[in-house]
Design an enzyme around this catalytic site. Structure first.
Site, short mmCIF file in Angstrom:
data_model
loop_
_atom_site.label_atom_id
_atom_site.label_comp_id
_atom_site.label_asym_id
_atom_site.label_seq_id
_atom_site.Cartn_x
_atom_site.Cartn_y
_atom_site.Cartn_z
N SER A 1 11.30 -2.48 -0.42
CA SER A 1 10.93 -1.65 0.72
C SER A 1 12.11 -0.98 1.40
CB SER A 1 10.14 -2.47 1.73
OG SER A 1 10.87 -3.61 2.14
N HIS B 1 4.85 -0.40 -1.74
CA HIS B 1 5.46 0.93 -1.87
C HIS B 1 5.28 1.54 -3.26
CE1 HIS B 1 7.27 0.39 2.07
NE2 HIS B 1 7.43 -0.87 1.69
N LYS C 1 -0.06 2.57 3.51
CA LYS C 1 1.11 3.39 3.20
C LYS C 1 0.67 4.62 2.41
CE LYS C 1 4.03 -0.38 4.27
NZ LYS C 1 4.63 -1.66 3.91
C1 LIG Z 1 4.51 -2.90 4.71
C2 LIG Z 1 4.70 -4.01 3.74
C3 LIG Z 1 3.85 -5.11 3.72
C4 LIG Z 1 2.83 -5.33 4.78
O1 LIG Z 1 1.73 -4.51 4.62
P1 LIG Z 1 0.86 -4.16 5.90
O2 LIG Z 1 -0.41 -3.65 5.34
O3 LIG Z 1 1.64 -3.13 6.65
O4 LIG Z 1 0.69 -5.42 6.68
C5 LIG Z 1 4.00 -6.03 2.72
N1 LIG Z 1 4.97 -5.90 1.79
C6 LIG Z 1 5.82 -4.87 1.80
C7 LIG Z 1 6.86 -4.80 0.73
C8 LIG Z 1 5.73 -3.90 2.78
O5 LIG Z 1 6.60 -2.90 2.81
#
Ligand SMILES: *Cc1c(COP(=O)(O)O)cnc(C)c1O
Length: 391
Positions: free
Chosen positions: A178, A206, A237
């Site tokens: 991330s 991602h 995302k």
């Molecule tokens: C954003 C993220 C999460 C969490 O996901 P949410 O739906 O925002 O709670 C988990 N793992 C990674 C690698 C992330 O970047």
């Protein structure tokens, strides 16, 4: 006394340059966002495909609200589960080419739920040092023995797996990291898991929607299919909505459904969001131009900064970090960009390792070539040279 203690702790956070501040956005998410009445060019969201404010998705949510209401009123195992959730789970599992999928309200919960359902105190978890905080918290909650291996150090991982006598072995990794944007070497990792009888949990927050054919994610990017893969995709995302899912072999998903407290003891997320994700999934599959645009913009940014003092970390995904080092310098660079009307967040410890504070640029299909050119020019003005750090 207890009040003084908090005040001291907060002062310490401030002193170390680690105080975080929120800004209240006044517009929908997009390449332009409005904060305090001013419009900014934004490189600070994970809305990689530019879907967060897409009219077809908004319409699907409204339509579902009119038909299903706004609240589910109970957890999935009581009366909160709706046909809309059921239908989305079927579509998601088909999309990622796995037998079954289970919806969660967030990726944070999905990771905690999947890990704690699959591993307990008698088991061992092998976790990349740069894994997301939600994976780390899931590992802690599971009370399994944890081996934290250096970032993508597969020799280390192999030795650790070979040495383990645990009842169950679970390897957990980000699919796309991330804060660095690099892709986990999943083919070799899956091979190690095959040889040492381990699960491979891939958190593809991602990667889902972004990489692989039709955006099917990081295992598909490598052409991998295996019942050992436990796939976590998030829907807030690239999908532009909210929520997450765990996909995998039927026994895996049924185990998560039966055992994950993060699934069982929470109210089902609104069906209107599931309907929105359904509409989003269709756009993800049909509109290849969005991924193509992002790929093109990644190339443009790299090209514009080539041979300059601003060095990007090696990443082929929309996450393009400029590692700066000091917290203060990263925050100053981010502030100088903001003065120029451009938003790029400074990411500091503990989100990234000490001494690797960075600007985290996220590109999106909503950006244009001109947007990226403007960003590159501003970066050259405001960034301290980080070329030495990469030499
Ligand atoms: C954003 C993220 C999460 C969490 O996901 P949410 O739906 O925002 O709670 C988990 N793992 C990674 C690698 C992330 O970047």
């Amino acid at each position: 006394m207890i009040f003084q203690r908090l005040a001291d702790q907060l002062a310490e956070i401030e002193r170390r340059g680690l105080r975080r501040r929120r800004v209240a956005r006044e517009s929908p998410q997009g390449s332009r966002i409005v904060v305090n009445g001013r419009e900014y060019l934004a490189f600070c969201s994970n809305d990689y495909l530019g879907l967060a404010n897409h009219p077809r998705i908004v319409e699907a949510a409204i339509d579902a609200a009119l038909r299903h209401g706004v609240g589910e009123g109970a957890s999935h195992l009581l009366s909160g589960h709706s046909v809309v959730h059921e239908r989305l789970e079927a579509k998601l599992s088909k999309f990622v080419e796995m037998p079954r999928a289970l919806l969660f309200s967030s990726g944070y919960q999905a990771n905690i739920g999947a890990i704690t359902a699959l591993a307990g105190p008698e088991d061992a978890i092998f976790s990349d040092a740069l894994n997301h905080a939600s994976l780390i918290d899931g590992v802690r909650l599971s009370r399994a023995r944890v081996v934290r291996y250096p970032h993508v150090d597969l020799e280390f991982l192999e030795r650790a797996l070979a040495d383990s006598r645990a009842r169950t072995r679970l390897v957990v990794t980000d699919g796309v990291f991330s804060m660095d944007g690099d892709i986990a070497p999943l083919p070799v990792m899956l091979d190690l898991c095959d040889r040492h009888d381990a699960w491979l949990l891939v958190d593809d927050a991602h990667g889902f929607g972004v990489i692989g054919p039709e955006g099917r994610g990081s295992p598909a990017y490598f052409g991998l299919r295996s019942p050992r893969i436990v796939y976590v995709g998030t829907l807030g995302k690239a999908a532009g909505v909210a929520g997450a899912f765990v996909a995998g072999a039927s026994e895996v998903v049924e185990t998560v459904l039966q055992r994950a407290r993060a699934y069982i003891y929470t109210t089902a997320s609104p069906a209107l969001l599931a309907a929105a994700v359904e509409a989003s999934l269709q756009l993800i599959q049909e509109e290849e131009w969005r991924r193509e645009r992002v790929r093109q913009l990644i190339g443009e940014l790299k090209q514009a900064l080539r041979g300059t003092d601003v060095v990007l970390a090696l990443s082929y995904t929309p996450i393009q970090p400029v590692i700066i080092g000091g917290n203060g310098e990263a925050v100053s660079a981010s502030a100088a960009l903001r003065e120029r009307g451009i938003l790029v967040p400074a990411i500091r410890p503990p989100t990234v390792p000490e001494g690797t504070a960075r600007l985290r640029i996220s590109l999106s299909a909503a950006h244009s070539e001109q947007d990226v050119a403007r960003l590159a020019a501003a970066l050259r003005e405001v960034c301290p040279s980080n070329a030495a750090a990469h030499a």
